[in-house]
Design an enzyme around this catalytic site. Sequence first.
Site, PDB file in Angstrom:
ATOM      1  N   GLN A 162      -4.882  -1.752   9.679  1.00  0.00           N
ATOM      2  CA  GLN A 162      -4.818  -3.054   9.008  1.00  0.00           C
ATOM      3  C   GLN A 162      -5.527  -4.111   9.870  1.00  0.00           C
ATOM      4  OE1 GLN A 162      -3.340  -3.595   5.866  1.00  0.00           O
ATOM      5  NE2 GLN A 162      -4.278  -5.602   6.030  1.00  0.00           N
ATOM      6  N   ASP A 217     -11.119   3.104   4.194  1.00  0.00           N
ATOM      7  CA  ASP A 217     -11.569   1.722   3.985  1.00  0.00           C
ATOM      8  C   ASP A 217     -13.094   1.620   4.034  1.00  0.00           C
ATOM      9  OD1 ASP A 217      -9.606  -0.071   3.349  1.00  0.00           O
ATOM     10  OD2 ASP A 217      -9.063  -0.550   5.424  1.00  0.00           O
ATOM     11  N   LYS A 233       0.840  -1.205   0.000  1.00  0.00           N
ATOM     12  CA  LYS A 233       0.000   0.000   0.000  1.00  0.00           C
ATOM     13  C   LYS A 233       0.876   1.258   0.000  1.00  0.00           C
ATOM     14  CE  LYS A 233      -3.891  -2.402   2.073  1.00  0.00           C
ATOM     15  NZ  LYS A 233      -4.574  -2.851   3.281  1.00  0.00           N
TER      16      LYS A 233
END
Length: 282
Positions: A98, A121, A54
């Site tokens: 994460q 997200d 990422k």
Amino acid sequence: MTAELIDGKAIAASVRADVTTAAAEVSEILGRSPTLATVLVGEDPASEVYIRNKHAACAEVGIESVHRSLSADIDEGELVALVESMSVDPEIDGILVQLPLPSGLDEDRVIGAISPDKDVDGLTTSNAGLLATGRPGLVPCTPAGVIEMLDRIGFELEGAEAVVIGRSQLVGRPLVSLLLQRNATVTVCHSRTRDLAATCRRADLVIAAVGVPGLVGPDFIKPGATVIDVGINRTEDGLVGDVEFEPVAEVAGAITPVPGGVGPMTIAMLLANTVSASRPRD
Ligand code: NAD
């Protein structure tokens, strides 16, 4: 194989090119690059690879990224305080924690500490609620990537019969909302669905987001239908999706491979969400 191969890598590259232009525009306005903050708790090797990828992807399109690695035994309150401080930091536009978090840490509480306008997200209940009620917000990257991919291959969603297999918060449910927003006729299947094959056979578009290798066989597919395989399964034969690729490709009109299908779109949409979160609001 008779189906057209949907090349996720190539489509994702064109999304990243657009994001590069948008990131440069926003940098002019802000006087700094759009910035993504990532948080990794514990030492899961797969998560470490995802985070590295990422950050590399951010650098390629002109997004700055900062990272915090924390020990698995961090106190939950301390983790929440860190995320809250990122949420009010004017130099940070997007926050990604994460997942999964090590056991003992409450994911809902930690995700809840992300400011909804930095939630790249799309996992906060605030953004999930906006999506479910058809309002603009930040949308989870994988479902957003599926829709972007369908748009870029010219798939006509309006009026199409779509079947989504899987009803997770991360993929299945947001996909249903996105497909409805685009006026598709949507059926959601899951582990309790009685006749999965017959339901899928009605569809012009089958999207599998399950996590069961080869669940979708050629008997699930109406000739000419488009098949999007979100599944990522590690097997003895390597990485495979939820779709039995070769036999299904003999029946479908278009199909995504695994790897090289939806996966690259997910990262591309994370970049797009970060730039979109960094745009100054009126
Ligand atoms: P999940 O485990 O949260 O949800 C799976 C869903 O599948 C559930 O709703 C369940 O009801 C349904 N299901 C399970 N067994 C079934 C069966 N036999 N028949 C019909 N439905 C069944 O998983 P998730 O987070 O939604 O992920 C799904 C898959 O997508 C996984 O393989 C995951 O690795 C992959 N994934 C890929 C990306 C990507 O970037 N390509 C991103 C996220 C997830």
